[in-house]
Design a protein around this motif. Structure first.
Motif, PDB file in Angstrom:
ATOM      1  N   GLN A 256       0.820  -1.207   0.000  1.00  0.00           N
ATOM      2  CA  GLN A 256       0.000   0.000   0.000  1.00  0.00           C
ATOM      3  C   GLN A 256       0.858   1.263   0.000  1.00  0.00           C
ATOM      4  O   GLN A 256       0.521   2.249  -0.671  1.00  0.00           O
TER       5      GLN A 256
ATOM      6  N   ARG B 217      -8.174   3.990   1.697  1.00  0.00           N
ATOM      7  CA  ARG B 217      -8.134   2.666   1.059  1.00  0.00           C
ATOM      8  C   ARG B 217      -8.870   1.596   1.851  1.00  0.00           C
ATOM      9  O   ARG B 217      -9.024   0.469   1.357  1.00  0.00           O
TER      10      ARG B 217
ATOM     11  N   ASN C 299     -11.981   0.932   2.671  1.00  0.00           N
ATOM     12  CA  ASN C 299     -13.175   0.313   2.091  1.00  0.00           C
ATOM     13  C   ASN C 299     -12.859  -0.461   0.809  1.00  0.00           C
ATOM     14  O   ASN C 299     -13.470  -1.491   0.535  1.00  0.00           O
ATOM     15  N   LYS C 300     -11.897   0.040   0.019  1.00  0.00           N
ATOM     16  CA  LYS C 300     -11.572  -0.624  -1.242  1.00  0.00           C
ATOM     17  C   LYS C 300     -10.737  -1.878  -1.009  1.00  0.00           C
ATOM     18  O   LYS C 300     -10.885  -2.875  -1.715  1.00  0.00           O
ATOM     19  N   GLU C 301      -9.835  -1.823  -0.051  1.00  0.00           N
ATOM     20  CA  GLU C 301      -8.998  -2.977   0.283  1.00  0.00           C
ATOM     21  C   GLU C 301      -9.269  -3.349   1.745  1.00  0.00           C
ATOM     22  O   GLU C 301      -8.568  -2.899   2.647  1.00  0.00           O
ATOM     23  N   ASP C 302     -10.249  -4.157   1.940  1.00  0.00           N
ATOM     24  CA  ASP C 302     -10.671  -4.534   3.293  1.00  0.00           C
ATOM     25  C   ASP C 302      -9.810  -5.696   3.794  1.00  0.00           C
ATOM     26  O   ASP C 302     -10.149  -6.861   3.629  1.00  0.00           O
TER      27      ASP C 302
END
Length: 331
Positions: free
Chosen positions: A59, A207, A209-212
């Motif tokens: 990330q 990030r 919500n997009k990469e839980d």
């Protein structure tokens, strides 16, 4: 310190150029620091928290790419406004663009390219391997080389009036013998780490919500980024004080004096420095930035402290602004 000195610090003709230069420096330093944070995180927690560390390294490398794109867009847009005679640039910013199209800029573009390769490697292979560390190490070296060339070139250009000549590759070894350049380079390096760690907190929020990856991961990642920002922030502040002292003290006169007079001479020189007010502002804002990170490091749910994360980034940006003022006053 007089009220006139404080008023001069916030005068529009001083504050606005410093804000503009800090605004251009901020994303560049964050992009550089993100590569270092990614590599250090993957290496430091390789045994204790490898799964979380690999995710955070991935990330952070992606965060660096995002900020790099923004930075190059800002640099290009500002240059276009200057060349088009729409918005003239200050003398310090003219130095930057002179170096941007010279050897430091070429090395900087190499660093950008290596960062892109590192980010793609993490995207394709999400588990840390030797390849990630080799590529990350090369990228870090490229960024360090670009930073020291920019700093050394910046100091060298200041000696010329008017248009400075292009850098001579054969003269680089002599140029890099300037100890002041290495002092500022060291601070810039740790400043980049602190900025990337602090701004990375906001990226984690964006990030989530997009990469839980789960609540436990994001709590760990937020504390790790905050700890990196805190430790690096303390070191870069100490380097800033060292650079301020090195540039403000009359070393030649002190060598000729008796040692008993060194302290009074040093205190007198520091108190009369034109950059003293800006440095004191920097020393006031830096601890505030550290204190804003402590609750994040101690909290079991740091992702809930979004306001504190944003406040930290704002304080750090202000400290970068007064740091720009400090060095501008010293040269």
């Amino acid at each position: 310190m007089r009220m006139e000195d404080i008023a001069a610090l916030v005068a529009p003709d001083v504050l606005l150029p410093a804000l503009g230069l800090a605004g251009l420096l901020l994303p560049g330093l964050i992009a550089m620091g993100a590569v270092f944070v990614a590599v250090l995180t993957a290496a430091t927690y390789r045994k204790s928290s490898k799964v979380f560390a690999d995710k955070l390294a991935k990330q952070m490398s992606e965060f660096g790419m995002l900020v790099l794109g923004v930075w190059l867009l800002l640099v290009s847009a500002r240059w276009g406004l200057w060349i088009g005679d729409i918005w003239p640039v200050s003398e310090p910013l003219q130095r930057f663009y002179h170096l941007f199209f010279d050897i430091p800029g070429h090395v900087g573009m190499l660093a950008v390219l290596t960062s892109i390769i590192v980010a793609r490697a993490w995207r394709r292979h999400k588990n840390g391997t030797a390849v990630h560390f080799v590529l990350g190490g090369i990228s870090c070296l490229a960024w360090m080389a670009a930073l020291v060339l920019f700093v050394a070139g910046w100091l060298e250009i200041g000696r010329f009036e008017g248009l400075a000549p292009k850098m001579d590759p054969l003269a680089l070894p002599e140029l890099l013998q300037n100890p002041t350049a290495w002092l500022i380079w060291a601070q810039g390096l740790f400043l980049a780490l602190a900025l990337a760690g602090g701004a990375g907190l906001l990226f984690l929020v964006a990030r989530r919500n997009k990469e839980d990856y789960g609540r436990d991961y994001y709590a760990w990642a937020a504390r790790t980024c905050a700890a990196r920002a805190l430790s690096s922030g303390v070191v870069q502040t100490l380097w800033g004080v060292a650079a301020f002292a090195a540039l403000s003290l009359p070393w030649a006169d002190m060598v000729l004096q008796d040692q008993s007079f060194w302290l009074p001479t040093a205190l007198s020189a520091l108190s009369e420095s034109s950059a003293l007010v800006a440095m004191l502002a920097f020393l006031f804002l830096s601890p505030l930035a550290w204190l804003s990170l402590v609750p994040l490091i101690k909290s079991q749910h740091p992702m809930r402290l979004k306001g504190l994360m944003l406040g930290h980034v704002v304080i750090v940006f202000l400290s970068l602004t007064v740091l720009v003022m400090t060095f501008h006053s010293l040269f």
